[in-house]
Design a protein around this motif. Structure first.
Motif, short mmCIF file in Angstrom:
data_model
loop_
_atom_site.label_atom_id
_atom_site.label_comp_id
_atom_site.label_asym_id
_atom_site.label_seq_id
_atom_site.Cartn_x
_atom_site.Cartn_y
_atom_site.Cartn_z
N ASN A 138 7.09 -0.10 8.55
CA ASN A 138 6.05 0.75 7.98
C ASN A 138 6.64 1.80 7.04
N GLY A 190 -1.29 -0.09 15.32
CA GLY A 190 -0.28 0.25 14.33
C GLY A 190 0.45 -0.97 13.79
N LEU A 203 -2.20 -3.45 11.80
CA LEU A 203 -2.56 -2.97 10.46
C LEU A 203 -1.36 -3.00 9.52
N ASN A 204 -0.18 -2.76 10.06
CA ASN A 204 1.03 -2.81 9.25
C ASN A 204 1.24 -4.21 8.68
N CYS A 209 -1.67 0.18 5.04
CA CYS A 209 -0.39 0.55 5.67
C CYS A 209 -0.37 2.03 6.05
N ALA A 235 -2.15 2.39 9.25
CA ALA A 235 -1.26 1.93 10.34
C ALA A 235 -0.29 3.04 10.74
N GLN A 236 0.18 3.79 9.76
CA GLN A 236 1.14 4.86 10.02
C GLN A 236 0.57 5.92 10.97
N SER A 268 6.80 -8.26 9.44
CA SER A 268 5.73 -7.47 10.07
C SER A 268 4.93 -8.31 11.06
#
Length: 531
Positions: free
Chosen positions: A95, A154, A157-158, A184, A187-188, A259
């Motif tokens: 990420n 997380g 979504l990454n 992204c 996701a973070q 990922s």
């Protein structure tokens, strides 16, 4: 009942008459009852008893759940904790790589997508912008649904954002790559707040700071690889856009594949918590009823803590400065050293790798000494010195000097990140680690946005020197704020068994107070209470 004791010599009350009037008992003057008439009870109290100090109320009422049974709490460490830490660190790495992969080769992406430098900067800034409004629902989810659900979001979504980037390879598809970067960045939000939670619920008190530093290390390593690989994978081929696009697609597809693999590992490895807690601090919290927890009340408690407010601002200044320097590093270096994209990436790598060593050393030091405030203040001062040296040697004309100063800056500035997390958990215990870490990251993102935009404007209009001086002034302010933080290591106190620091509220005798039913009279002779 009023404070005091009956004398040992007491008599049974006589029977009441049918109309409820108590008749006088035949007792001598030494009996415990002086007179019984007209519905009143006169009780003679020993004056020596009232002079004795009242025993404190049961401290169980004033302590955290199960704190009174601290020594009997069962704890255990599991080998699985290392797998959880490793998987999290790796997808956090990817990420972070996706955050910086555009900025380090800004000039190349400007050429490929035919956009301005500010648009490429926004591919980095969007990470910070997305974090601020989403941190509250993200930390609520962490507290209510647990570590596993948050980690799956997380990592998932990454991976999704990485695959969308694969569809953005084309000179006219900048909006697609921006959409992917937004995914992204969401996701973070479910990643940055987890290091302290993973460390607290999986690792013991003697390794918790090191574990947190290692979890943060994964994110830093991702930034380091993001500085190193993009200039290698996507060289500047301005005369051949097809080759440039091919190179960009290789970088995007490689990221997407890794990922996806890490998302699958997250499904099988990461759990909410071990069967038994790793420390007394976690055992105390785990015995409290879940229904007593209020996310809103937790947020209010945190914002009422003056030490935490000071830490929020000082942490935001330091981490925001790091985000700004990382985002604008390419523009600063290229200004004085044109055509040095590859060395710019290596300088960024040096900055972050040095910070990784700083993070681990600071984590080990904190586990051994628990000197959170002193360590935080020293690292802050050394970061300021490093920033000043970096600022005034940037145009010296020697790249080797930049490598050295960037390494020194990164060692302290990046090494500060896990220290701030752990210090925040200590001074806010027993509030949720995810909530305190989330707020720290939110302030870091806010300062990162402000600093990046202002420093970017100053760098474009007046040169890198003015932009860096701007950061130096803010970091100096952060030193003074850090010095004002009161260090109260609440979590450490529980782990070492020092749970009786809180004093019970003293109980006072009523004095000269009257109510409808009770009146207290005092004298130097035996004290008499009328009821």
């Amino acid at each position: 009942m009023v404070a005091g004791e009956f004398l040992p010599e007491q008599h049974v009350l006589p029977d009441s008459t049918p109309d409820g009037i108590v008749t006088e008992a035949n007792t001598d003057d030494d009996s415990g009852y002086k007179e019984l008439s007209n519905g009143s009870v006169h009780i003679i109290l020993d004056p020596k008893v009232l002079e004795q100090e009242l025993p404190p109320p049961d401290e169980k009422e004033a302590m955290l759940p199960a704190e009174h049974n601290n020594d009997a709490l069962e704890t255990r460490l599991y080998w699985r904790r290392f797998s959880v830490l490793a998987v999290f660190s790796l997808y956090s790495l990817v990420n972070a790589f996706q955050w910086i992969q555009y900025s380090i080769i800004t000039n190349i992406f400007m050429e490929y997508y035919e956009v301005s430098s500010i648009m490429i900067d926004w591919l980095s800034v969007v990470y910070m912008v997305a974090y601020v409004p989403l941190i509250f629902p993200a930390t609520w989810l962490l507290d209510k649904k647990g570590l596993r659900m948050t980690a799956l979001l997380g990592a998932g979504l990454n991976a999704l954002g990485a695959w969308v980037k694969c569809a953005s390879v084309g000179p006219n598809l900048f909006w697609v790559t921006m959409t992917a970067q937004i995914i992204c960045s969401v996701a973070q939000v479910f990643i940055l707040g987890l290091p302290s939670r993973i460390a607290s619920v999986w690792f013991g008190p003697k390794e918790v700071s090191t574990a947190c530093a290692t979890a943060v290390l994964g994110n830093q390593l991702g930034v380091a690889i993001g500085f190193l690989l993009p200039p290698v994978l996507v060289p500047n081929t301005a005369d051949d856009k097809d080759l440039m696009g091919h190179n960009i697609s290789i970088m995007f597809y490689g990221t997407a594949g890794i990922s996806t693999l890490l998302f699958l590992l997250t499904i099988f490895v990461i759990k909410d918590r071990p069967p038994l807690p790793p420390s007394k601090a976690q055992a105390v919290l785990s015995t409290g009823p879940d229904e007593d927890y209020s996310y809103k009340r937790s947020i209010i408690n945190l914002f009422r803590s003056k030490p935490f407010i000071l830490l929020l601002i000082s942490y935001g200044i330091m981490t925001g400065s790091f985000y700004s320097v990382s985002t604008l590093l390419n523009q600063m270096i290229i200004t004085y050293y044109p055509g040095e994209e590859l060395n710019t990436g290596r300088i960024g790598l040096t900055l972050v790798v040095a910070g990784m060593f700083g993070s681990i050393l600071c984590g080990v030091w904190l586990d051994r000494t628990k000197s959170y405030k002193l360590t935080t203040l020293i690292v802050y001062v050394l970061s300021f010195i490093g920033m000043v040296v970096f600022t005034f040697t940037l145009n010296a004309g020697y790249l080797l000097v930049i490598f050295f100063t960037a390494g020194a800056l990164g060692f302290f500035m990046t090494g500060y990140l896990p220290i701030g997390f752990e210090f925040g958990v200590e001074i806010t215990y027993p509030e949720s680690e995810g909530t305190s870490s989330g707020l720290l990251n939110a302030f870091a993102q806010v300062f990162g946005i402000i600093f990046t935009l202002i420093q970017g404007k100053l760098t474009t209009d007046y040169g890198p020197l003015s932009g860096n001086i701007f950061l130096c002034a803010w970091i100096l302010l952060g030193i003074f704020l850090t010095a004002l933080i009161k260090s109260d290591l609440k979590r450490n106190d529980v782990n070492v068994g020092n749970t009786n620091k809180a004093q019970a509220v003293p109980t006072e005798l009523p004095s000269d107070k009257a109510s409808s039913d009770v009146k207290l009279e005092t004298s130097s002779s035996p004290r008499e209470t009328s009821i």
